[in-house]
Design a protein around this motif. Structure first.
Motif, PDB file in Angstrom:
ATOM      1  N   GLU A 183       5.723  -9.451   4.789  1.00  0.00           N
ATOM      2  CA  GLU A 183       4.946  -8.855   3.377  1.00  0.00           C
ATOM      3  C   GLU A 183       4.140  -7.684   3.680  1.00  0.00           C
ATOM      4  N   ASN A 184       4.249  -6.489   2.861  1.00  0.00           N
ATOM      5  CA  ASN A 184       3.508  -5.533   2.982  1.00  0.00           C
ATOM      6  C   ASN A 184       3.657  -4.679   4.201  1.00  0.00           C
ATOM      7  N   ARG A 225       5.854   0.950  12.418  1.00  0.00           N
ATOM      8  CA  ARG A 225       6.269   2.428  11.452  1.00  0.00           C
ATOM      9  C   ARG A 225       5.166   2.146  10.293  1.00  0.00           C
ATOM     10  N   THR A 226       4.782   1.011   9.842  1.00  0.00           N
ATOM     11  CA  THR A 226       3.708   0.855   9.027  1.00  0.00           C
ATOM     12  C   THR A 226       2.237   1.452   9.630  1.00  0.00           C
ATOM     13  N   ALA A 227       2.058   1.173  10.771  1.00  0.00           N
ATOM     14  CA  ALA A 227       0.721   1.854  11.330  1.00  0.00           C
ATOM     15  C   ALA A 227       0.860   3.485  11.420  1.00  0.00           C
ATOM     16  N   ALA A 228       2.035   3.961  11.656  1.00  0.00           N
ATOM     17  CA  ALA A 228       2.188   5.306  11.631  1.00  0.00           C
ATOM     18  C   ALA A 228       2.130   5.984  10.202  1.00  0.00           C
ATOM     19  N   ASN A 229       2.661   5.318   9.145  1.00  0.00           N
ATOM     20  CA  ASN A 229       3.052   6.108   8.120  1.00  0.00           C
ATOM     21  C   ASN A 229       2.245   5.670   6.866  1.00  0.00           C
ATOM     22  N   ARG A 230       1.736   4.355   6.862  1.00  0.00           N
ATOM     23  CA  ARG A 230       1.014   3.941   5.953  1.00  0.00           C
ATOM     24  C   ARG A 230      -0.303   2.796   6.454  1.00  0.00           C
ATOM     25  N   ASP A 232      -2.771   2.347   5.614  1.00  0.00           N
ATOM     26  CA  ASP A 232      -3.603   1.666   4.517  1.00  0.00           C
ATOM     27  C   ASP A 232      -3.188  -0.143   4.300  1.00  0.00           C
ATOM     28  N   LEU A 233      -1.746   0.376   4.722  1.00  0.00           N
ATOM     29  CA  LEU A 233      -1.266  -1.213   4.332  1.00  0.00           C
ATOM     30  C   LEU A 233      -1.857  -2.084   5.714  1.00  0.00           C
ATOM     31  N   ILE A 234      -1.682  -1.758   6.727  1.00  0.00           N
ATOM     32  CA  ILE A 234      -2.306  -2.090   8.134  1.00  0.00           C
ATOM     33  C   ILE A 234      -3.687  -2.614   7.906  1.00  0.00           C
TER      34      ILE A 234
END
Ligand SMILES: COc1ccc2nc(C(=O)O)sc2c1
Length: 249
Positions: A183-184, A225-230, A232-234
């Motif tokens: 999720e997210n 990928r989430t840490a690199a690109n988003r 805010d989601l992390i």
């Protein structure tokens, strides 16, 4: 699901006849009616806009054609569970999210109002709220010339979630932003044949058949990928949902 779209550029929605949504329409899963707002004008020039009260740049969409359009499309009298939900894309709307797409996919009837110029006279939404649920939504913080592209985005995001539209239900569960184990998190990299392409091999783990290791690798990649690109989601992730291995990624 029934979808009505009102626009001064009905041809914008030709793409809804192709691919996934076109198939869903032909299978009767989704019914789409596109209406030209100008059919509810009565002057020679089929006028839909006028200058803004209080001055300022540009033009505003007149309330009369919109009022007549919504009256014709949703004359009222529907039972509460079959009443339409009006979606009005606007830069000043609530952010459109996957959660909203999931919510809208459960609706029996959506009506989309495509604004142009500086927007639709605010009394149209105000009056519509007296007889249907209304959501003003934005697909992002950038400037579009009108609501048509936003409606295409929303209809695609919602339509693919309507039961039966997607062949492989799993691909919904694995979506970025879909509720569930990832999720997210953004989806990680994907690969298909050939195993080596221009000297670049598919990660060995994906060929191993070791499902636990594959799931772990995919989660690691999604976290990276989430840490690199988003980031805010992390930051928004519930720490309780991260295991020790996640924290090392
Ligand atoms: C005037 O109609 C517009 C203009 C810009 C715009 N931008 C949207 C967005 O969702 O970002 S919806 C929309 C409607």
């Amino acid at each position: 699901m029934r979808i009505d779209i009102v626009s001064i550029f009905p041809d914008y929605f030709a793409p809804l006849d192709i691919s996934l949504l076109g198939k869903a329409r032909r299978r009767g899963l989704i019914e789409v009616h596109v209406h030209d707002l100008r059919q509810w004008t009565h002057d020679r020039h089929r006028t839909v806009d006028d200058t803004p009260y209080g001055g300022g740049p540009g033009m505003v969409m007149k309330p009369d054609p919109w009022g007549e359009a919504l009256d014709a499309i949703a004359p009222g009298g529907q039972s509460a569970d079959a009443a339409p939900r009006l979606i009005v894309p606007t830069p000043s709307g609530r952010p459109f999210t996957q959660a909203m797409a999931v919510e809208l996919a459960a609706e029996p009837w959506l009506i989309f109002a495509c604004g142009r110029y500086e927007g639709i006279d605010s009394r149209v939404v105000e009056e519509a709220r007296t007889r249907m649920r209304v959501d003003e939504v934005s697909i992002g913080d950038y400037v579009l010339a009108g609501g048509e592209v936003a409606v295409l985005v929303i209809v695609e995001a919602v339509g693919r979630l309507v039961p039966g539209v997607l062949g492989n239900a799993d691909s919904v569960a694995d979506d970025s932003f879909a509720p569930g184990s990832m999720e997210n998190l953004l989806e990680g990299p994907v690969y298909t044949k050939p195993p080596v392409w221009r000297g670049r091999a598919v990660p060995e783990v994906l060929l191993s058949g070791h499902h636990a290791a594959i799931a772990r690798w995919r989660r690691d990649q999604a976290l990276r990928r989430t840490a690199a690109n988003r980031p805010d989601l992390i930051a928004a992730l519930d720490p309780a949902r991260l295991d020790e291995r996640d924290r090392q990624v």
